[in-house]
Design an enzyme around this catalytic site. Structure first.
Site, mmCIF file in Angstrom:
data_model
loop_
_atom_site.group_PDB
_atom_site.id
_atom_site.type_symbol
_atom_site.label_atom_id
_atom_site.label_comp_id
_atom_site.label_asym_id
_atom_site.label_seq_id
_atom_site.Cartn_x
_atom_site.Cartn_y
_atom_site.Cartn_z
ATOM 1 N N GLU A 41 34.129 14.967 -11.989
ATOM 2 C CA GLU A 41 35.411 14.260 -12.111
ATOM 3 C C GLU A 41 35.209 13.018 -13.334
ATOM 4 O O GLU A 41 34.253 12.591 -13.506
ATOM 5 C CB GLU A 41 35.652 13.331 -10.893
ATOM 6 C CG GLU A 41 36.795 12.520 -10.682
ATOM 7 C CD GLU A 41 36.957 11.676 -9.451
ATOM 8 O OE1 GLU A 41 37.939 11.053 -8.946
ATOM 9 O OE2 GLU A 41 35.767 11.646 -8.714
ATOM 10 N N LYS A 112 44.551 14.370 -8.909
ATOM 11 C CA LYS A 112 44.056 14.136 -7.526
ATOM 12 C C LYS A 112 45.118 13.486 -6.601
ATOM 13 O O LYS A 112 46.061 12.739 -6.979
ATOM 14 C CB LYS A 112 43.001 12.626 -7.781
ATOM 15 C CG LYS A 112 42.300 12.301 -6.920
ATOM 16 C CD LYS A 112 40.944 11.473 -7.216
ATOM 17 C CE LYS A 112 40.030 11.051 -6.207
ATOM 18 N NZ LYS A 112 39.044 10.137 -6.775
ATOM 19 N N CYS A 146 37.391 15.008 -5.697
ATOM 20 C CA CYS A 146 36.528 13.956 -4.982
ATOM 21 C C CYS A 146 36.793 13.801 -3.756
ATOM 22 O O CYS A 146 36.762 14.318 -3.009
ATOM 23 C CB CYS A 146 36.308 12.997 -6.237
ATOM 24 S SG CYS A 146 35.345 11.563 -5.734
#
Length: 268
Positions: A41, A112, A146
């Site tokens: 990430e 994300k 994540c």
């Protein structure tokens, strides 16, 4: 498909040097016969670098960082998934990951969706309802970033869309090792898919990353796991390793309405 994970300690605020390191990793794993390299990430810029630095480094999905990754991918004949700060068409900045094919063409860009704590919320806007997939090495892949993998609903959505391998660039810090050691294999098992989890290592800002990058198989087994330092893991995703659970077939969607209609409670 042969896949490699690049567990790295990115240099904060230095995309050119991080791209140099990515190229060295791509060259090495291409020599091993890998079709795909997955980085962590925000691997090109650093993650805990402050909102002002994030905004200053953010680029559109077709910006200079993408052009450099495309050149690396084409030169070494390998697909690359990398994390970076994306400046959207709306002017907002997103925590994003882009997959570039071995021919240098973009295959998908993922933002994300679930923002973790003040660090994410102070720097990024949340991604919307877009979860594209792509074909790499004969497998259908999707991306979760994540914290996203910690939400079973999102991973199930990928599985129902036909994803064979979920690629997860992450920046998992201590003391949350349970995500890498327990949640990632559970997501693979309960959805009957491969989950490739590429983490950071070292220290950055207020964070100490825990490493433990891994590839979990559809039967819940862990095919490879890194330690807490820099690593290049290479794993063959064998289609013969099929799901052993029956969760997808035995679902009862008629019972789950309350899951999606109930208001969220508690912390992040």
């Amino acid at each position: 498909m042969r896949l490699s994970l690049f567990q790295a300690d990115a240099e904060p605020g230095a995309p050119h040097r991080n791209l140099d390191r990515l190229e060295r990793a791509a060259a090495e794993v291409a020599g091993r016969g890998s079709a795909l390299l997955v980085g962590p990430e925000m691997g090109l810029t650093g993650y805990d670098i402050g909102a002002e630095t994030v905004r200053a480094l953010a680029e559109p999905a077709d910006g200079p960082m993408a052009a450099r990754v495309a050149a690396i991918a084409q030169r070494h004949g390998i697909a690359i998934l990398y994390g970076y700060p994306e400046r959207g068409e709306d002017g907002a900045v997103y925590n994003a990951a882009q997959l570039i094919g071995a021919d240098g063409r973009p295959l998908l860009n993922q933002r994300k969706a679930h923002l973790y704590g003040d660090l994410d919320r102070g720097s990024f806007a949340p991604g919307g309802d877009a979860f594209p997939t792509a074909e790499v090495g004969g497998m259908r892949v999707g991306v979760a970033i994540c914290y996203d993998v910690e939400f079973p609903e999102l991973v199930r959505r990928h599985a129902l869309a036909g994803v064979n391998a979920l690629l997860v660039p992450t920046a998992l810090m201590t003391p949350y090792e349970v995500v890498a050691t327990t949640i990632v294999p559970a997501r693979a098992f309960e959805n009957g898919i491969f989950v490739a989890y590429a983490n950071r290592c070292g220290r950055e800002g207020t964070l100490r990353y825990c490493g433990l990058s891994s590839v979990a198989a559809p039967d819940g087994s862990v095919l490879a796991r890194a330690g807490d330092g820099e690593a290049l893991l290479t794993v063959d995703l064998d289609p013969a390793l099929r799901r052993v659970g029956t969760h997808l077939a035995d679902r009862r969607p008629d019972l789950y309405g309350a899951v999606f209609s109930a208001p969220g409670k508690g912390g992040s």
